[in-house]
Write an enzyme that holds these catalytic residues in place. Structure first.
Site: not given
Ligand SMILES: *Cc1c(COP(=O)(O)O)cnc(C)c1O
Length: 494
Positions: A110
């Protein structure tokens, strides 16, 4: 190019407005009308460094910003924050490639988007002549809150308040948040679970808009979650980055297709891959990997979305999700039919299910392949990748790895396979340690050290010194106190 609501085409917004608003006023998600205006010749970016590539792609997607303006935002957003200026390296592992998205300041994927969003928000504010301070409210089950605070930390004209469930996040996540620096950040535990915190935040948004509680106060609320187009756009870049890296390493020729396997929760990450494909990158299949909460696997196979099912807490908690918000954007882009989308979303909220028309299902099958993997399968994958290839992957990545193997077995004609890696193994050390056949002992920090001793894989710096960092945030409140808490913070000195 004007963005429009997925539920009503007539609700339009420029890219800067869409970033500032977050959600469209009818509850739809801002989406481009089609990809016609954002297509470009991908070969023109293959030799660029990541910053220039980001500048080019982001100014296509967010045309309110010129390339010169975007170059500055990208530079300010990313410089010095990631382990390398390449931002997201791609490494060969066995017969696949792993795209490492976790080399940022909080060791979660993120970071890629949340390093840019605050810059995009303040620049949008300036462009539109909005003087108000932006107050970001976020409820988090762990990862998003920390990455958002790190992104907004000391960004002029913004404040951020993060709520998390008291006792409901891991010790590492709790320490990451409680030690967060920055004069404009604020973290608060709420007595209750994640849903309580999230519902509380939604209630604050509606109370503030209904009773105009911040009217004349020079503050406006916004959100940092993945419904914001300003959070989605930066994620498109790493699909190009990985492709260019494979070309440069001589693993593929320009024009060859690449299959991407994506560990999926809210469907933001994989949707960015679909954007890249429609913008002109030679993407083969987009493979959607889920954990035991496999609502998307069923949907992509059958065309029926049904969230009425048990919710499982898994070792890949960031994918424990039954309503994937960003799917709405995909359905809109595939059909161009706002009435249909408004109707499907109404069915979802009223009945908990919907089914898409047959022609849409056919398109979904052309673009996507879907599979899932439970906790045992994920731990087995961690052990196998470690044993065979000496690569240590986290639990979310392991889900994607396992689904990649399923995909290849079912599709012997597959292209080069890139598995997206979304977190450092040190964020989920106990499950990773078990995966490689060791028994975790002591608290989470001990387990982190243990994992390091056993594997020798370096601990990311931001996690290594957590235990010794000073705690700066200790607030704990009841659910009913959240609104007053926010109004108090909003009124505080800027
Ligand atoms: C947020 C997240 C995801 C999922 O991503 P999306 O965009 O919500 O599909 C997968 N792995 C981790 C470690 C995350 O923090």
């Amino acid at each position: 190019m004007q963005y429009q609501s997925t539920r009503d085409k007539n609700l339009k917004a420029s890219s800067a407005q869409a970033i500032l608003n977050g959600l469209a006023p009818d509850g739809g998600l801002y989406t481009m009308p089609s990809f016609d205006e954002v297509k470009f010749d991908y070969t023109t970016v293959l030799n660029m460094d990541t910053m220039s590539m980001s500048t080019k792609i982001l100014s296509k997607l967010l045309p309110d910003f010129s390339e010169a303006e975007m170059a500055k935002l990208v530079h300010d957003g990313y410089t010095g924050k990631f382990e390398t200026d390449h931002l997201t390296p791609t490494v060969p592992v066995g017969e696949n490639f792993i795209l490492e998205l976790f080399r940022g300041p909080t060791s979660a994927f993120k970071d890629v988007a949340l390093s840019m969003l605050p810059r995009l928000m303040t620049a949008s504010k300036e462009k539109l002549g909005v003087d108000d301070e932006i107050l970001i409210l976020t409820a988090t089950s762990g990862d998003t809150g920390k990455a958002a605070m790190e992104g907004f930390c000391d960004v002029t004209g913004t404040k951020i308040i993060v709520f998390y469930p008291h006792g409901g996040v891991s010790a590492v996540q709790q320490a990451q948040m409680a030690t967060q620096a920055g004069e404009n950040v604020c973290v608060c535990a709420v007595r209750g679970n994640f849903d309580d915190a999230q519902t509380g935040v939604k209630k604050i948004f509606s109370a503030v808009s209904k009773d105009q509680l911040l009217e004349g106060k020079g503050v406006r609320l916004s959100s940092a979650n993945s419904i914001n187009i300003g959070r989605l756009a930066p994620q498109v870049v790493y699909y190009y980055r990985a492709y260019a890296d494979l070309v440069q390493a001589g693993r593929i020729q320009p024009g060859d297709k690449v299959d991407y396997v994506v560990p999926t929760g809210n469907f933001g990450d994989i949707l960015a891959g679909y954007f890249a494909k429609e913008m002109g990158l030679p993407v083969g299949k987009l493979v959607c990997a889920s954990n035991a909460n496999n609502v998307l696997t069923d949907f992509l196979r059958t065309g029926r979305y049904d969230r009425r099912r048990p919710f499982y807490k898994t070792v890949s908690p960031s994918m424990d999700i039954l309503v994937s918000s960003n799917l709405e954007r995909l359905l809109y882009l595939l059909s161009g039919d706002d009435k249909l989308i408004a109707d499907l979303m109404k069915q979802l909220s009223e009945n908990g299910e919907y089914e898409v028309p047959a022609d849409m299902l056919e398109k979904l099958h052309e673009l996507f392949w879907a599979g899932f993997c439970g906790d045992e399968g994920a731990k087995t994958a961690i052990g196998k990748v470690w044993k065979d290839d000496h690569y240590l992957c986290d639990t979310h990545t392991a889900v994607a790895w396992d689904v990649a193997q399923q995909y290849k077995q079912a599709n012997p004609e597959h292209n080069a396979v890139v598995v997206l890696s979304t977190a450092s193994p040190y964020k989920f050390p106990a499950a990773v340690l078990e995966g490689i056949g060791e028994k975790a002992e002591g608290d989470e920090f001990d387990v982190m050290e243990q994992l390091h001793k056993v594997t020798g894989v370096p601990v990311p710096k931001n996690l290594a010194d957590l235990r010794s960092r000073a705690v700066r945030h200790r607030d704990v409140i009841d659910r009913g106190e959240m609104l007053d808490y926010v109004l108090g913070k909003a009124a505080a000195e800027k």
